[in-house]
Design an enzyme around this catalytic site. Structure first.
Site, mmCIF file in Angstrom:
data_model
loop_
_atom_site.group_PDB
_atom_site.id
_atom_site.type_symbol
_atom_site.label_atom_id
_atom_site.label_comp_id
_atom_site.label_asym_id
_atom_site.label_seq_id
_atom_site.Cartn_x
_atom_site.Cartn_y
_atom_site.Cartn_z
ATOM 1 N N LYS A 83 27.805 21.964 -4.852
ATOM 2 C CA LYS A 83 28.816 20.912 -5.064
ATOM 3 C C LYS A 83 28.267 19.578 -4.572
ATOM 4 C CE LYS A 83 33.805 20.136 -4.271
ATOM 5 N NZ LYS A 83 35.023 20.674 -3.610
ATOM 6 N N SER A 158 38.899 21.514 -6.682
ATOM 7 C CA SER A 158 37.986 20.447 -7.021
ATOM 8 C C SER A 158 36.546 20.895 -7.251
ATOM 9 C CB SER A 158 37.984 19.401 -5.907
ATOM 10 O OG SER A 158 37.499 19.974 -4.699
ATOM 11 N N SER A 182 40.225 24.603 -3.155
ATOM 12 C CA SER A 182 39.234 24.108 -4.113
ATOM 13 C C SER A 182 38.075 25.040 -4.423
ATOM 14 C CB SER A 182 38.674 22.770 -3.641
ATOM 15 O OG SER A 182 39.554 21.748 -4.016
HETATM 16 N N1 GLN Z 1 43.654 20.490 -4.892
HETATM 17 C C1 GLN Z 1 43.852 20.220 -3.492
HETATM 18 C C2 GLN Z 1 43.849 18.725 -3.262
HETATM 19 O O1 GLN Z 1 43.797 18.026 -4.208
HETATM 20 C C3 GLN Z 1 42.804 20.898 -2.692
HETATM 21 C C4 GLN Z 1 41.511 20.189 -2.741
HETATM 22 C C5 GLN Z 1 40.441 20.896 -1.984
HETATM 23 O O2 GLN Z 1 40.580 22.037 -1.563
HETATM 24 N N2 GLN Z 1 39.368 20.168 -1.763
HETATM 25 O O3 GLN Z 1 43.923 18.266 -2.180
#
Ligand code: GLN
Length: 486
Positions: A83, A158, A182
């Site tokens: 990532k 994400s 995410s």
């Molecule tokens: N989708 C969640 C957010 O937007 C979690 C994001 C994540 O785990 N980095 O905060």
């Protein structure tokens, strides 16, 4: 090896043992994966950058070590998709944000160093929601990643780029970060295994911070055993991260194959409420499969989980607003010139951050502001404590909890892009483990009515990774076989 993604679908453990034994070169393994990338990456956009040259050098070095009879690590020659919020020395690390354009980290993240020590080959940096804020990988400065099973659908987020890369056969392993889901949610959407470790089990040194009390780095893989192997490689104490736990990495593979006989599994009502009927049906089938394998499955209600999402969307933005203050146009990446420092700072942040990141910074700043701090941030912290206590009560009677990973299968690109609340709801089932700092895993388990993958989530108490992986492995064995190869 053909470029359709199928023949590249070997496990990391397989590849590493063939490379270490000299039966196959790391260079050939890499070329096979680069060929798959060449054929499908234009449709998917899983990567922000493919590191062909760097990876070739690395593979050649591993092949030289093998030829010289030197020891190579447990991931010898295994391509890994990283990532793009994991720092790589001298190589662009963008967090899919314009504000980091041109920034090259002066150091490697600890996980990157550990991958190198294990003989892995970083094949590319993957696309993500900007600064890991999102659930669809649409909030990226370079455009969305597409789901390998259906390119009209999102891969989740994400860490959608890493999930898509592993699902498409671009790399057998990937790393993501999980602050509110995410890793697990994109794993579910892409039909791969994705796991969030216990908070502190994996060093965050070199992970660009989103919400530091929630962020954890974790593995993506096509099998439970590969995910466990990758966790063993990246985990363990790191003096460079003050929140790193003492001791070695969790012995994630130590109970694989032990089965679930006699285990007490809590099928959690709150991790199913609001799930689409096809997703809920797969979770019930998974529970049934564990029962057939000897587990005692009981329904459990943990009402506190219902408040997790609201608490998370105060705490995570609060921490983000503080963490993202460092992007001032002076120290990193983009600078938009202006007559004085304050104007330069404002112009840089206005041009450099996308809409969702700006929304989080404003939400977080508001939650922390004088007069509102106790009503919002303080209250959310108290809810976090209630969630931790509720988990403790549940684990007094159950070894693990079971539920859906996400309420639905992958949704259409664009369908939630203008509705932040609908997007936030994708994380309903994953957030409780982040609030508590507990490990959790998403395992593919059949498909929905649309033919897309469904993920089942297993949750375990802090540092119970060996147990978590044992249950995940039992689910993997019981997975309905009709699964599609994207
Ligand atoms: N989708 C969640 C957010 O937007 C979690 C994001 C994540 O785990 N980095 O905060």
């Amino acid at each position: 090896m053909s470029a359709d993604g199928r023949s590249a679908r070997r496990t990391a453990a397989d590849i590493a043992s063939a490379v270490a034994a000299g039966e196959e070169s790391a260079a050939a393994v890499l070329d096979a994966h680069l060929a798959v990338i060449e054929s499908r990456e234009p449709d998917l956009h899983a990567f922000v950058s493919v590191l062909g040259d760097e990876a070739r050098e690395r593979a050649a070095a591993i092949d030289r070590s093998v030829a010289a009879g030197e020891p190579v690590g447990p991931l010898a020659g295994v391509p890994v998709a990283l990532k793009d919020n994991l720092c790589t020395l001298g190589l662009a690390t963008t967090c899919s944000s314009k504000i980091l354009e041109g920034w090259r980290p002066p150091y490697d993240a600890t996980v990157v160093r550990r991958l190198a020590d294990a003989g892995a080959v970083i094949i590319g940096k993957t696309n993500m929601d900007e600064f890991a804020m999102g659930s669809s990988t649409e909030n990226s400065s370079s455009g969305p990643t597409r789901n390998p099973h259906d390119t009209a659908k999102v891969p989740g987020g994400s860490s959608g780029g890493s999930a898509a890369a592993v699902a498409a056969g671009f790399a057998p392993l990937g790393l993501g970060s999980d602050t509110g889901g995410s890793i697990r949610q994109p794993a579910a959407f892409c039909g791969v295994v994705g796991m969030k470790p216990t908070y502190g089990a994996v060093s965050r040194y070199g992970l660009v911070a989103f919400a530091s009390s929630l962020d954890q780095i974790g593995p993506f893989a096509t099998t439970v055993a590969d995910a466990a192997l990758l966790l063993e490689v990246i985990g363990g104490h790191d003096p460079a991260d003050s929140t790193s736990l003492d001791g070695p990495a969790p012995a994630a593979r130590s109970r694989l194959g032990e089965g679930v006989d006699g285990l007490r599994v809590g099928l959690c009502a709150q991790l199913l409420t609001g799930a689409a009927p096809d997703v809920a049906a797969r979770v019930h089938e998974a529970a049934e499969a564990l029962a057939v394998a000897g587990a005692r499955v009981e329904e459990v209600s943990i009402p506190e989980f219902d408040y997790g999402l609201s608490a998370y969307y105060l705490l995570a933005p609060a921490e983000a607003s503080s963490n993202l203050a460092r992007y001032d146009g002076v120290r990193y990446g983009l600078r938009v010139d202006a007559p004085d420092a304050a104007a330069m700072n404002r112009a840089t942040r206005t041009a450099g951050f996308g809409a969702e990141v700006k929304r989080r910074i404003m939400l977080g700043t508001y939650a922390l502001s004088a007069g509102y701090y106790d009503a919002y941030y303080g209250q959310a912290q108290r809810v976090r404590t209630l969630v931790v206590e509720a988990f403790a009560r549940a684990y007094a009677d159950h070894d693990v909890l079971l539920g859906a990973t996400a309420p639905t299968t992958a949704f259409a690109i664009g369908s939630k892009a203008d509705d932040p609340l609908a997007m936030y709801l994708s994380d309903l089932f994953t957030i409780p483990s982040n609030l508590a700092g507990h490990p959790a895993i998403s395992v593919p388990f059949g498909t929905g009515d649309d033919g897309l993958p469904v993920g089942v989530q297993v949750l375990a108490p802090a540092l119970a990774e060996p147990l978590l992986f044992a249950v995940a492995a039992a689910l993997e064995v019981a997975t309905p076989q009709e699964e599609t190869v994207p």
